[in-house]
Enzyme design. Structure first.
Site, short mmCIF file in Angstrom:
data_model
loop_
_atom_site.label_atom_id
_atom_site.label_comp_id
_atom_site.label_asym_id
_atom_site.label_seq_id
_atom_site.Cartn_x
_atom_site.Cartn_y
_atom_site.Cartn_z
N LYS A 178 0.88 -1.17 0.00
CA LYS A 178 0.00 0.00 0.00
C LYS A 178 0.92 1.22 0.00
O LYS A 178 1.40 1.64 1.04
CB LYS A 178 -0.88 -0.03 1.25
CG LYS A 178 -2.23 0.61 1.11
CD LYS A 178 -2.18 2.09 0.79
CE LYS A 178 -1.78 2.93 1.97
NZ LYS A 178 -1.50 4.34 1.59
N GLU A 254 9.85 1.63 10.76
CA GLU A 254 10.87 2.68 10.55
C GLU A 254 10.12 4.00 10.59
O GLU A 254 9.36 4.33 9.68
CB GLU A 254 11.57 2.45 9.21
CG GLU A 254 12.35 1.13 9.24
CD GLU A 254 13.05 0.77 7.93
OE1 GLU A 254 12.66 1.29 6.87
OE2 GLU A 254 13.98 -0.04 7.98
N CYS A 288 13.86 10.97 6.41
CA CYS A 288 13.73 10.68 7.85
C CYS A 288 15.04 10.93 8.58
O CYS A 288 15.06 11.17 9.78
CB CYS A 288 13.28 9.25 8.05
SG CYS A 288 14.33 8.08 7.16
N GLU A 390 9.13 16.80 14.97
CA GLU A 390 9.64 16.63 13.60
C GLU A 390 8.88 17.57 12.66
O GLU A 390 7.65 17.52 12.59
CB GLU A 390 9.44 15.18 13.15
CG GLU A 390 9.99 14.90 11.76
CD GLU A 390 9.66 13.47 11.27
OE1 GLU A 390 8.52 13.02 11.43
OE2 GLU A 390 10.56 12.82 10.72
P1 NAD Z 1 2.44 8.64 7.21
O1 NAD Z 1 2.59 7.89 8.47
O2 NAD Z 1 1.46 9.73 7.15
O3 NAD Z 1 2.03 7.64 6.02
C1 NAD Z 1 2.84 6.53 5.69
C2 NAD Z 1 1.97 5.46 5.07
O4 NAD Z 1 1.06 4.96 6.05
C3 NAD Z 1 1.09 5.94 3.91
O5 NAD Z 1 1.06 4.94 2.93
C4 NAD Z 1 -0.25 6.14 4.56
O6 NAD Z 1 -1.33 6.03 3.68
C5 NAD Z 1 -0.27 5.00 5.56
N1 NAD Z 1 -1.15 5.18 6.72
C6 NAD Z 1 -1.48 6.32 7.36
N2 NAD Z 1 -2.30 6.05 8.40
C7 NAD Z 1 -2.50 4.71 8.42
C8 NAD Z 1 -3.24 3.82 9.26
N3 NAD Z 1 -3.95 4.25 10.30
N4 NAD Z 1 -3.21 2.49 8.97
C9 NAD Z 1 -2.48 2.02 7.93
N5 NAD Z 1 -1.77 2.82 7.11
C10 NAD Z 1 -1.75 4.14 7.35
O7 NAD Z 1 3.89 9.13 6.82
P2 NAD Z 1 4.31 10.04 5.58
O8 NAD Z 1 3.82 11.42 5.85
O9 NAD Z 1 3.93 9.37 4.31
O10 NAD Z 1 5.90 9.99 5.67
C11 NAD Z 1 6.67 10.86 6.41
C12 NAD Z 1 7.07 10.24 7.74
O11 NAD Z 1 7.78 9.03 7.51
C13 NAD Z 1 8.02 11.10 8.55
O12 NAD Z 1 7.65 11.05 9.90
C14 NAD Z 1 9.39 10.42 8.34
O13 NAD Z 1 10.32 10.67 9.34
C15 NAD Z 1 8.98 9.00 8.29
N6 NAD Z 1 9.99 8.20 7.61
C16 NAD Z 1 10.77 7.33 8.33
C17 NAD Z 1 11.77 6.59 7.70
C18 NAD Z 1 12.66 5.65 8.46
O14 NAD Z 1 13.33 4.84 7.82
N7 NAD Z 1 12.70 5.69 9.77
C19 NAD Z 1 11.97 6.74 6.33
C20 NAD Z 1 11.15 7.63 5.62
C21 NAD Z 1 10.17 8.35 6.28
#
Ligand code: NAD
Length: 486
Positions: A178, A254, A288, A390
């Protein structure tokens, strides 16, 4: 207008409920396509297809045939490099200079790397004494989990999706992915590459859509999923953990970061400034691993701030398709509103805005783009929200320190613990401070230098578990011990 469909059981299919949402290019604000909104019924279909493939052709395929197929996926991505690049750039607004070096090549490399890694695996054996003197032989084998749900974010769409899909498949699982609703295109394109690589239908499925109340949540709650691997915000991780709890499902997380860079006075100043410019502003601060808190030893504080500010002002912000562009827009207008609200909050919390803090003046097609200026603050207190939360934009706060002890305490004073960058020429100090960082990853005199064999992940709010090299295989397989009485 271009339609992006779900990819289930080797075919592109309309969403069962027939709803679509717009895909927007953040550099121009223009709608560039319509994306299938996946429902729980679409997730059901995808999970069923994955389970069939797991019990059938994929599960029965020999290891070498499976890994050869994954290498063909890597070659398939590279053969369509320009198509992947364009799709990623239109979804994210990333400059060509970044996406062509990082996103697409690393997306392909993930498949090659994990196929190679899996080829080199061997099992452990233990010769065991028994009272009758005949002994026993214990040996361990790895077995795939079954069907893995992969949920990925928008900041490095192809790279972070394949970082999980590749080891999951190399280990013998099938996948329902997804991707982020902001970046559906490269995941959709990957379906074509899987078909061209001759991978059986159902091994790799993509259901598009949002998170809560949509495809993402349905995937995490599905009773026939064996594990969920997720990259995204810490808050989302917490919601997913709750959804997985009733099934006691395995998870790998992550999550977010509020990463520190520590610059000691003995560092090579120019290298530290260049490295911190990269670690703060790369991908418009939407990695991230980006540094949002920079701690600089007092003797070089003024010079460092001036140097980093000069680098920020010199960044070419603009059209992603212009080869000279160094910084593109944020992912969306909604994310820009969030970042701008932090710019405002920092002022009210007493920040001195050294540079940036607003919206750059860009004309023409970019006028409606989600651009912000590269921004540097000083003067905030350690408990300011802008120092603790963040932002995920091109911004850092620079804070002076006097002693090593103080730098370690400041860097560790965070709810997050993903990574840290240390800039020093004192070898002993580098080892000493690195060992004291409460994070999963430390870079010394560099940043984001990756070897895919090494463990990747964070502590505290930044995640659970490690992926990378055999750590990924540990997550995507169950280890079985077999004891034979001799
Ligand atoms: P997000 O959590 O909003 O969304 C990530 C994914 O999760 C999307 O596909 C979204 O549709 C899905 N999602 C959201 N709510 C959900 C739920 N309740 N159930 C299931 N799926 C759900 O994150 P984002 O805004 O897309 O990405 C940015 C964030 O990701 C930042 O906080 C960044 O630090 C983090 N990030 C971490 C790493 C790492 O390796 N630690 C790498 C990249 C990004």
């Amino acid at each position: 207008m271009k339609k992006i469909l779900n990819f289930i059981d080797g075919q592109y299919v309309e969403p069962l409920q027939g709803s679509y949402f717009p895909n927007i290019n953040p550099a121009t604000g223009k709608v560039i396509g319509q994306v299938a909104e996946g429902s729980p019924e679409d997730i059901d279909r995808a999970v069923e297809a994955a389970r069939r493939a797991f019990k059938g052709p994929w599960g029965q395929m020999s290891l070498n045939a499976r890994l050869d197929a994954l290498e063909r996926v890597a070659s398939g991505i590279l053969a369509r490099f320009d198509e992947f690049l364009r799709a990623e750039m239109l979804d994210t607004g990333k400059p060509a200079s970044f996406a062509s070096r990082i996103d697409i090549p690393r997306g392909a490399a993930n498949f090659r790397f994990f196929a190679n890694l899996m080829r080199g695996q061997h099992s452990a054996a233990f010769e065991t004494d028994t009272p009758d003197g005949r002994g026993a032989l214990n040996y361990t084998i790895r077995r795939p989990l079954g069907v893995v749900g992969v949920i990925s974010p928008w900041n490095l769409p192809l790279l972070l999706l394949t970082w999980k899909v590749a080891p999951a498949l190399a280990a013998g699982n099938c996948v329902v992915a997804k991707p982020s609703e902001e970046t559906p295109s490269t995941a959709a394109l990957l379906g074509e590459v899987f078909n061209e690589a001759g991978i059986p239908p159902g091994v790799f499925n993509v259901v598009q859509g949002a998170g809560p109340g949509s495809a993402g949540e349905a995937l995490t709650r599905h009773p026939d999923i064996d594990a969920i691997t997720f990259t995204g915000e810490s808050r989302t991780g917490s919601a997913i953990m709750e959804a997985c709890a009733p099934h006691v499902r395995n998870i790998s997380f992550e999550l977010g970061g509020k990463n520190a860079a520590i610059v000691f006075a003995d560092a090579n100043l120019q290298e530290a400034i260049d490295g911190t410019a990269r670690s703060t502003f790369s991908n418009t601060g939407q990695v991230c691993l980006c540094s949002e808190r920079v701690y600089v030893q007092r003797p070089i504080f003024e010079e460092f701030v001036a140097g980093l500010a000069a680098r920020a002002r010199g960044l070419r912000v603009g059209d992603p398709f212009d080869e000279a562009t160094q910084m593109g827009p944020l992912i969306s207008q909604a994310h820009r509103d969030k970042v701008l609200s932090y710019f405002e909050l920092a002022r009210s919390e007493g920040a001195e805005v050294i540079t940036g803090g607003g919206i750059p003046e860009l004309g023409g097609a970019l006028k409606e783009g989600a651009f912000v200026e590269p921004t540097i603050w000083t003067g905030l207190a350690p408990d300011a929200r802008t120092v603790r939360e963040e932002v995920f934009g091109p911004v850092c706060h620079i804070h002076p320190f006097d002693t090593e002890e103080e730098a370690v305490a400041l860097a560790n004073d965070s709810d997050y613990g993903l990574c840290a960058a240390i800039w020093t020429h004192d070898l002993r100090r580098a080892h000493r401070v690195a060992a004291r960082m409460d994070v999963g990853l430390v870079w010394v005199n560099t940043w984001f230098l990756r070897d895919l064999r090494t463990p990747f992940g964070g502590v505290k709010l930044s995640g659970i578990g490690r992926e990378g090299g055999t750590h990924s295989l540990d997550f995507y397989t169950e280890t079985r011990n077999i004891c034979i009485k001799l």
